[in-house]
Design a protein around this motif. Sequence first.
Motif, PDB file in Angstrom:
ATOM      1  N   LEU A 349       0.918  -1.278   0.162  1.00  0.00           N
ATOM      2  CA  LEU A 349       0.033   0.197  -0.015  1.00  0.00           C
ATOM      3  C   LEU A 349       0.929   1.130  -0.032  1.00  0.00           C
ATOM      4  N   VAL A 350       0.593   2.164  -0.819  1.00  0.00           N
ATOM      5  CA  VAL A 350       1.596   3.347  -1.030  1.00  0.00           C
ATOM      6  C   VAL A 350       0.786   4.248  -0.344  1.00  0.00           C
ATOM      7  N   VAL A 351       1.240   4.869   0.592  1.00  0.00           N
ATOM      8  CA  VAL A 351       0.524   6.269   1.287  1.00  0.00           C
ATOM      9  C   VAL A 351       1.503   6.993   2.018  1.00  0.00           C
ATOM     10  N   ASP A 352       1.273   8.304   1.992  1.00  0.00           N
ATOM     11  CA  ASP A 352       2.225   9.197   2.471  1.00  0.00           C
ATOM     12  C   ASP A 352       3.757   9.186   2.032  1.00  0.00           C
ATOM     13  N   SER A 353       4.244   8.767   0.814  1.00  0.00           N
ATOM     14  CA  SER A 353       5.372   8.487   0.354  1.00  0.00           C
ATOM     15  C   SER A 353       6.064   7.166   0.956  1.00  0.00           C
ATOM     16  N   ASP A 354       5.200   6.394   1.805  1.00  0.00           N
ATOM     17  CA  ASP A 354       5.689   5.111   2.149  1.00  0.00           C
ATOM     18  C   ASP A 354       5.274   3.994   1.525  1.00  0.00           C
ATOM     19  N   ALA A 355       5.807   2.855   1.262  1.00  0.00           N
ATOM     20  CA  ALA A 355       5.513   1.618   0.673  1.00  0.00           C
ATOM     21  C   ALA A 355       5.165   0.683   1.971  1.00  0.00           C
ATOM     22  N   GLN A 356       4.030   0.533   2.147  1.00  0.00           N
ATOM     23  CA  GLN A 356       3.813  -0.328   3.370  1.00  0.00           C
ATOM     24  C   GLN A 356       3.589  -1.811   2.789  1.00  0.00           C
ATOM     25  N   ILE A 357       4.551  -2.555   3.144  1.00  0.00           N
ATOM     26  CA  ILE A 357       4.554  -3.961   2.527  1.00  0.00           C
ATOM     27  C   ILE A 357       3.382  -4.692   3.021  1.00  0.00           C
ATOM     28  N   LEU A 358       2.215  -5.417   2.396  1.00  0.00           N
ATOM     29  CA  LEU A 358       1.185  -5.891   2.987  1.00  0.00           C
ATOM     30  C   LEU A 358       1.428  -7.345   3.000  1.00  0.00           C
ATOM     31  N   LYS A 359       1.883  -7.898   2.044  1.00  0.00           N
ATOM     32  CA  LYS A 359       2.078  -9.524   1.898  1.00  0.00           C
ATOM     33  C   LYS A 359       3.507  -9.838   1.110  1.00  0.00           C
ATOM     34  N   VAL A 360       3.951 -10.986   1.598  1.00  0.00           N
ATOM     35  CA  VAL A 360       4.874 -11.529   0.896  1.00  0.00           C
ATOM     36  C   VAL A 360       5.000 -13.126   1.238  1.00  0.00           C
ATOM     37  N   ALA A 361       4.762 -13.795   0.104  1.00  0.00           N
ATOM     38  CA  ALA A 361       4.548 -15.249   0.580  1.00  0.00           C
ATOM     39  C   ALA A 361       5.225 -16.050  -0.645  1.00  0.00           C
ATOM     40  N   VAL A 362       5.949 -17.182  -0.359  1.00  0.00           N
ATOM     41  CA  VAL A 362       6.583 -17.992  -1.491  1.00  0.00           C
ATOM     42  C   VAL A 362       6.395 -19.324  -0.913  1.00  0.00           C
ATOM     43  N   VAL A 363       6.059 -20.345  -2.093  1.00  0.00           N
ATOM     44  CA  VAL A 363       5.588 -21.749  -2.001  1.00  0.00           C
ATOM     45  C   VAL A 363       6.880 -22.258  -0.906  1.00  0.00           C
ATOM     46  N   PRO A 364       6.613 -23.068  -0.053  1.00  0.00           N
ATOM     47  CA  PRO A 364       7.772 -23.590   0.741  1.00  0.00           C
ATOM     48  C   PRO A 364       9.148 -24.128  -0.257  1.00  0.00           C
ATOM     49  N   GLU A 365       8.574 -25.087  -1.139  1.00  0.00           N
ATOM     50  CA  GLU A 365       9.915 -25.565  -2.038  1.00  0.00           C
ATOM     51  C   GLU A 365      10.608 -24.654  -2.682  1.00  0.00           C
ATOM     52  N   PHE A 366       9.983 -23.514  -2.935  1.00  0.00           N
ATOM     53  CA  PHE A 366      10.962 -22.515  -3.740  1.00  0.00           C
ATOM     54  C   PHE A 366      11.589 -21.300  -2.938  1.00  0.00           C
ATOM     55  N   ARG A 367      11.545 -21.572  -1.575  1.00  0.00           N
ATOM     56  CA  ARG A 367      12.098 -20.648  -0.719  1.00  0.00           C
ATOM     57  C   ARG A 367      13.524 -20.668  -0.961  1.00  0.00           C
ATOM     58  N   ARG A 368      14.270 -19.558  -0.327  1.00  0.00           N
ATOM     59  CA  ARG A 368      15.848 -19.481  -0.201  1.00  0.00           C
ATOM     60  C   ARG A 368      16.304 -19.453  -1.965  1.00  0.00           C
ATOM     61  N   ARG A 369      15.628 -19.297  -2.853  1.00  0.00           N
ATOM     62  CA  ARG A 369      16.090 -19.222  -4.155  1.00  0.00           C
ATOM     63  C   ARG A 369      15.859 -17.647  -4.845  1.00  0.00           C
ATOM     64  N   GLY A 370      15.774 -16.436  -3.894  1.00  0.00           N
ATOM     65  CA  GLY A 370      15.725 -15.174  -4.137  1.00  0.00           C
ATOM     66  C   GLY A 370      14.553 -14.685  -4.692  1.00  0.00           C
TER      67      GLY A 370
END
Length: 841
Positions: A349-370
Amino acid sequence: MTQRNYVLAFDTANEVIAVGLGRLNAQDKTVEEVAALQVQAHRASNTRLLPEIEQLLRKAGVERSSIACVAVGRGPGSFTGVRIAVATAKGIASALGAALVGLSSLDAVAWNAWVAGERGRLLVAADAMRREVYPVFYQLEEDAPVRLEEDAVLKAQAFADQLAEAGQGPQQLAITGDGLAKYQELFAPAGRLLAADLWAPTGAALLRALQAQWQAGECDPFDAARHNPAFVLPVYTRLSDAEEAERRRNAMASEEAPARDSRHVTMHDTAVLNARAGSDGVAYKPLRAARAADVAALEAACMGSDAWSEASVADDLGRTDRVWWAAYQADPSMPLPAGARLLGYAGALVVDSDAQILKVAVVPEFRRRGIARELVARVADDARNLNARTSSLEVRASNASAQAFYETLGYQPLGRRPRYYSDGEDAIIMQAPQLPSSAKDVAGMDLLHQTAPAGGGAGESAAALRAEGTSVAAPGASSPNGAADGSSAPAAAAEGPLILAIESSCDETAAAVTDGTGRLLADVIASQVDFHARFGGVVPEIASRKHIEAICGVCDAALEEAAAALGQPAPLPWNRLDAMAVTYAPGLVGALVVGVAFAKGAAWALDIPFIVANHLEGHLYANKIGAPDFAPSAVVSLVSGGNTLLVHMADWGRYQVLGSTIDDAVGEAFDKVAKALGLGYPGGPAISRFAAQGNPAAIDFPRAMMRSGNLDFSLSGLKTAVVNYVNQQRQAGQAVPVADVCASFQQAVVDVQIAKARTALQQTGAPTFCLGGGVAANPVLREAYQQLCAEMGVQLVLPPLSSCGDNAGMIALVALDRYRAGKFAPLDADAAAGANLEEPY
């Protein structure tokens, strides 16, 4: 040694050039005005800015070497005007090793009103074109203006209606800004309109704005490391038009193109398929509402009781202040299928010049790949274009691994929010003072190094290309000292002059350094292809934005590489350069202007010659990279995304255009056909790859103008014939034989090119044939020319594959000849969309 205690400030965000020169006092953090000017530009900022700066410093008796800081208006304002100022400032500050501080153009307007004695509530309404304004409210206190809100863009009529509803009268609100030139009648009922000489920034106001930032601890004009020129970017308040349209499409529930009465599919309908996976098998695209169910499923698996529902995800995607990106699993060699597996997503969410990260998710078997890192970087990139400058997020207090990950992106803990999550767990609040960026080399782009480091082996040498059987260099061609062929060579002292060349005509930001022998000491490219691929072609607005982001990093990389080639400590100092060169035409003006403004700024700062080069002539010179002793006369075929020409080169600088396309260029036709087939962008490599599996005689596509009696080309009819064939297959419910279509289309192009080349060689009697441009990398075309030249007893010279596309090495070689001839450009030189190759410049 010259004392560096001056600041040069300027702004071209609207129709006015404002320049201020000030003396910096470190003891009390004040800026003493030395000189200032304000002149009407009338869309001539790029031609008038540096001459005005030169005149101002000369009158003030100040040497450019005494400049410690450059301060530049970042907008918001005219996109082109802002980029001219920012690119010029980046060039000056980079060359001088000075700090570059970005200022708000609207803040400078507010300071202008303050200096004029205005106090109380002030509205600055700058013109944003499209019947829009950039409105910001200020409170003009006795000691300084106080900004009350962040930058935004609004429809002028809608904003005027808001003012009317607020009921503020002339005594309560003063109004200024260049938006009044168009909208005086709209805003007059809401307040007191200030005089026209207070509508734009002034040099004095820019110096005041810098002093205010300095005293508030927001900048230090003497700290060049803190204020690296690469950090300053224009103020944007929206995404590009193409991205805005994409967001509207993404909010639709369907993954596919809208339903039609027939099976006819346009090239634009297939744009959804244009994203491609990298070598890791992961493709990135803005998230579509059609994948809301997949997101909700991954939410449930990863977020527990705090998971969003499918309806919540779909609703959030349609909001203009949200940014969402997704990662998909895909075959790197194939278009992204509509139902590709969702691997991860991120939103903000972009508000008052700040990008507030709402969600970050990656399926377990593809984590730690950048993947998570790249998703957050892409979200941040879009948020930056919506005027975000910082980023924040909440993370579970117990999730130590997530906190550690965010710390690697620049986030730091700020505090704790008790019982934030639905199960009562606390949240750790984290903030990044700067938006996270991609792990790639420059502005989210990988750097391609065209030359090899000393003792290494990179690029394609002429010998390597001969081994491929795709080119035959002119007899006797050699590469003394590794000269200009991309092959390695021992470090050796440079033979003057040293020239830094820049290429920014389309979607590649490139820089190269050559010495007086034509040896390319450095040749690097930051490719934007990933940013354009999802649109199926180059988006000019995105190209221009990316050039302004990448140009400092690309030049820095070139200077580092040049130092390594010379066996000297990196980077090569800017003051070692003897000239600056740049592509001035032809190309996308918004892209060209960035390179031209930067190169001019650097040349002025160093007081060295400024050289402009014709992009098409650069492609002719690219043949010297593979065969440095090649010399005219020759017939050259230039085949690229924007040009298709047959040229008789009597000598370097003496060219006769024998024929050209009357509609589409070859590269353009490849891109359009690839888009129609859903093969992605760029089209040339995709079509070549599929054509290798197809039958070139399977479909009898037209060979336009084969017997026209002249050497002109026409590709539009061929492109249309391919699109019609594809649609006929779809209408009949039959599968499109993609490989055969590609092979047959490619062969039709090659047949015409070879026939015209044969005629040109016969008419001119030239002993050599050359090829240039991005399509010159096509293996079938290269082999066909090899057969033609062998049959006719003509020498064939081809550029290395890495030098077929846009690159700065070819521009550096043009610049070297122009340097020797004393063909220097003035500081009022400008970019141009078109240029006649036959006319001297």
